[in-house]
Scaffold this motif. Structure first.
Motif, short mmCIF file in Angstrom:
data_model
loop_
_atom_site.label_atom_id
_atom_site.label_comp_id
_atom_site.label_asym_id
_atom_site.label_seq_id
_atom_site.Cartn_x
_atom_site.Cartn_y
_atom_site.Cartn_z
N GLU A 1 -72.22 -89.87 -122.64
CA GLU A 1 -72.21 -90.59 -123.92
C GLU A 1 -71.99 -92.09 -123.73
N SER A 2 -71.35 -92.47 -122.64
CA SER A 2 -71.13 -93.90 -122.38
C SER A 2 -72.42 -94.62 -122.01
N MET A 3 -73.43 -93.87 -121.58
CA MET A 3 -74.66 -94.50 -121.09
C MET A 3 -75.40 -95.26 -122.19
N ASN A 4 -75.24 -94.84 -123.41
CA ASN A 4 -75.87 -95.56 -124.53
C ASN A 4 -75.41 -97.01 -124.57
N HIS A 5 -74.10 -97.21 -124.33
CA HIS A 5 -73.53 -98.56 -124.35
C HIS A 5 -73.85 -99.31 -123.05
N VAL A 6 -73.82 -98.60 -121.92
CA VAL A 6 -74.11 -99.24 -120.64
C VAL A 6 -75.54 -99.77 -120.61
N LEU A 7 -76.47 -98.93 -121.05
CA LEU A 7 -77.89 -99.30 -121.00
C LEU A 7 -78.22 -100.48 -121.92
N ALA A 8 -77.44 -100.66 -122.97
CA ALA A 8 -77.67 -101.79 -123.87
C ALA A 8 -77.47 -103.11 -123.12
N GLU A 9 -76.57 -103.09 -122.12
CA GLU A 9 -76.31 -104.29 -121.32
C GLU A 9 -77.03 -104.28 -119.98
N ARG A 10 -77.20 -103.08 -119.42
CA ARG A 10 -77.78 -102.95 -118.09
C ARG A 10 -78.93 -101.94 -118.15
N PRO A 11 -80.12 -102.38 -118.54
CA PRO A 11 -81.26 -101.46 -118.72
C PRO A 11 -81.65 -100.70 -117.46
N LYS A 12 -81.27 -101.22 -116.29
CA LYS A 12 -81.62 -100.55 -115.04
C LYS A 12 -80.52 -99.59 -114.56
N ALA A 13 -79.53 -99.38 -115.39
CA ALA A 13 -78.45 -98.46 -115.02
C ALA A 13 -78.97 -97.03 -114.98
N LYS A 14 -78.46 -96.26 -114.03
CA LYS A 14 -78.85 -94.85 -113.91
C LYS A 14 -77.62 -94.05 -113.51
N LEU A 15 -77.36 -92.98 -114.24
CA LEU A 15 -76.24 -92.10 -113.95
C LEU A 15 -76.73 -90.92 -113.11
N VAL A 16 -76.18 -90.78 -111.91
CA VAL A 16 -76.51 -89.65 -111.04
C VAL A 16 -75.32 -88.71 -111.01
N ILE A 17 -75.53 -87.48 -111.45
CA ILE A 17 -74.47 -86.48 -111.59
C ILE A 17 -74.63 -85.45 -110.49
N VAL A 18 -73.68 -85.41 -109.57
CA VAL A 18 -73.73 -84.52 -108.41
C VAL A 18 -72.69 -83.42 -108.58
N GLY A 19 -73.16 -82.17 -108.65
CA GLY A 19 -72.22 -81.06 -108.75
C GLY A 19 -72.79 -79.91 -109.54
N GLY A 20 -72.13 -78.75 -109.41
CA GLY A 20 -72.48 -77.56 -110.17
C GLY A 20 -71.28 -77.10 -110.95
N LYS A 21 -71.39 -75.95 -111.59
CA LYS A 21 -70.27 -75.48 -112.42
C LYS A 21 -69.07 -75.09 -111.57
N TRP A 22 -69.32 -74.76 -110.30
CA TRP A 22 -68.25 -74.39 -109.37
C TRP A 22 -68.74 -74.73 -107.98
N PHE A 23 -67.84 -74.75 -107.02
CA PHE A 23 -68.21 -75.05 -105.65
C PHE A 23 -69.31 -74.09 -105.18
N SER A 24 -70.41 -74.65 -104.74
CA SER A 24 -71.56 -73.92 -104.21
C SER A 24 -72.23 -73.00 -105.24
N ASP A 25 -71.96 -73.21 -106.51
CA ASP A 25 -72.53 -72.35 -107.56
C ASP A 25 -73.31 -73.21 -108.55
N ASN A 26 -74.64 -73.07 -108.52
CA ASN A 26 -75.50 -73.86 -109.41
C ASN A 26 -75.99 -73.10 -110.63
N ARG A 27 -75.45 -71.90 -110.84
CA ARG A 27 -75.87 -71.14 -112.02
C ARG A 27 -75.41 -71.87 -113.29
N PRO A 28 -76.28 -71.97 -114.28
CA PRO A 28 -75.89 -72.68 -115.51
C PRO A 28 -74.91 -71.87 -116.35
N ASN A 29 -74.05 -72.57 -117.05
CA ASN A 29 -73.21 -71.93 -118.06
C ASN A 29 -73.36 -72.74 -119.35
#
Length: 378
Positions: free
Chosen positions: A211-239
């Motif tokens: 949700e913060s990206m809306n405000h960040v991008l207003a000032e920094r259009p080249k900003a990119k959020l990279v989210i690394v992780g799953g719901k649990w260690f070594s578990d990429n199943r969606p919840n």
């Protein structure tokens, strides 16, 4: 000394599936094995043998089913000077019956003395039985001392740490080359990369960061959020929460990128793509070990004033600390400040790296723990 480390029943050791406790053990175990006899008990994993001696460390892995009973059986057959029970203080009570002549240490990586996890009379018995309690932060120590009468010499703060040699800060030649390679691989060559690494759970506050990206991008259009992780260690199943995050990120198109879980051995490389690292914890974090990793990687840090986080990140010294932790705007201000003021960001990153090499090294963690063991054995 003959020392036993007993892991939790959640993840195996070594940290082939990640885990803060397992990564800490991986970091300190070689230092103990160089001076003492070390045995590590953990659950089994298909990628690991049931028993092995590796680099002078004995690994005993037992099935997850009836894990504690299997450990009891093992302890009855063996003799240890010190048995360190990681994050399961209640287990000390029956482990000690199996090994009455050993000294017992239990370490707290979460609020395991919470009334929701342990009745008062049981907690008091554990405190009476252990020879030492260690905690990963001052905050975790207070969760015990506020509830129970604990001798000053019984409880010790032992911060976790990091092997800084595994990380390449961006101001080194190797770091520059690796950063170029990794940013090409992730398609972020021209972006201001905001990095999140951790479990995708509500307590980690990933939704607030999105949700913060809306405000960040207003000032920094080249900003990119990279989210690394799953719901649990070594578990990429969606919840439900992971699906919610993806839905929340949709309007931002390619400005938000999910990588899913990445094994811990690759995380030092992943850090090289970041211009800012954010720990957006909403809960009273015991002390997220990812702070140590970000410091070692030389990435400026934004974190929340929750739990033990601010014990290792000092505001305007080696990072920025957000008090208004539930506010997307507060995160946006801190992120934008570091993306805009490159000189300040670099100064914070340099101080973080220095602390990772000294105060928060695994060598320092091992030395503090060894002092505890020696004291209780005297």
């Amino acid at each position: 000394m003959h020392i036993a480390f007993i892991c939790t029943e959640k993840l195996p050791s070594p940290a082939v599936k990640g885990g803060a406790i397992q990564l800490m053990i991986d970091g300190i175990a070689p230092m103990f094995a160089a001076k003492h006899t070390l045995t590590i008990f953990s659950i089994t994993d298909p990628s690991l043998p049931m028993y092995e001696i590796r680099d002078g460390i004995e690994y005993v892995r037992v099935p997850k089913e009836q894990y504690e009973q299997h450990i009891v059986n093992e302890l009855k057959k063996r003799t240890f000077d010190v048995i360190h029970v990681f994050n399961r203080p209640v287990n000390v009570l029956f482990y000690k019956q199996a090994a009455p002549n050993s000294r017992f240490v239990t370490s707290l990586h979460n609020d395991m003395f919470s009334p929701m996890k342990m009745k008062r009379d049981v907690a008091e018995r554990v405190i009476a039985e252990v020879d030492a309690i260690t905690t990963v932060s001052e905050y975790m120590k207070r969760t015990v001392t506020k509830r129970y009468d604990v001798r000053d010499d019984l409880i010790h703060i032992v911060y976790s740490g990091v092997d800084a040699t595994r990380y390449t800060p961006p101001w080194t030649e190797e770091g520059k080359q690796r950063r170029t390679t990794m940013r090409q691989r992730f398609g972020t060559e021209d972006d201001d990369v905001i990095l999140f690494i951790g479990r995708l759970s509500k307590t980690k506050g990933v939704h607030v960061l999105i949700e913060s990206m809306n405000h960040v991008l207003a000032e920094r259009p080249k900003a990119k959020l990279v989210i690394v992780g799953g719901k649990w260690f070594s578990d990429n199943r969606p919840n439900e929460y992971v699906r919610f995050l993806h839905q929340l990120a949709k309007p931002y198109n390619d400005r938000i990128q999910f990588t899913s879980y990445i094994p811990s051995e690759y995380i030092p490389h992943i850090f090289t793509i970041g211009d800012v690292f954010v720990c957006s914890s909403q809960w009273h974090e015991p002390l997220a070990r990812v702070h140590y990793e970000a410091m070692a990687a030389g990435v400026p840090i934004v974190t929340t004033n929750r739990g033990g986080n601010s014990e290792v990140i000092e505001h305007n010294v080696n990072g920025l600390v957000v008090d208004d932790y539930a506010s997307p705007k507060a995160f946006a201000r801190a992120i934008s400040e570091l993306l805009h003021d490159k000189e300040k960001a670099l100064a914070l990153a340099h101080e973080g790296r220095k602390r990772a090499e000294t105060t928060f090294s695994f060598a320092n963690t091992a030395e503090q723990l060894e002092r505890v063991y020696i004291t209780i054995c005297q």
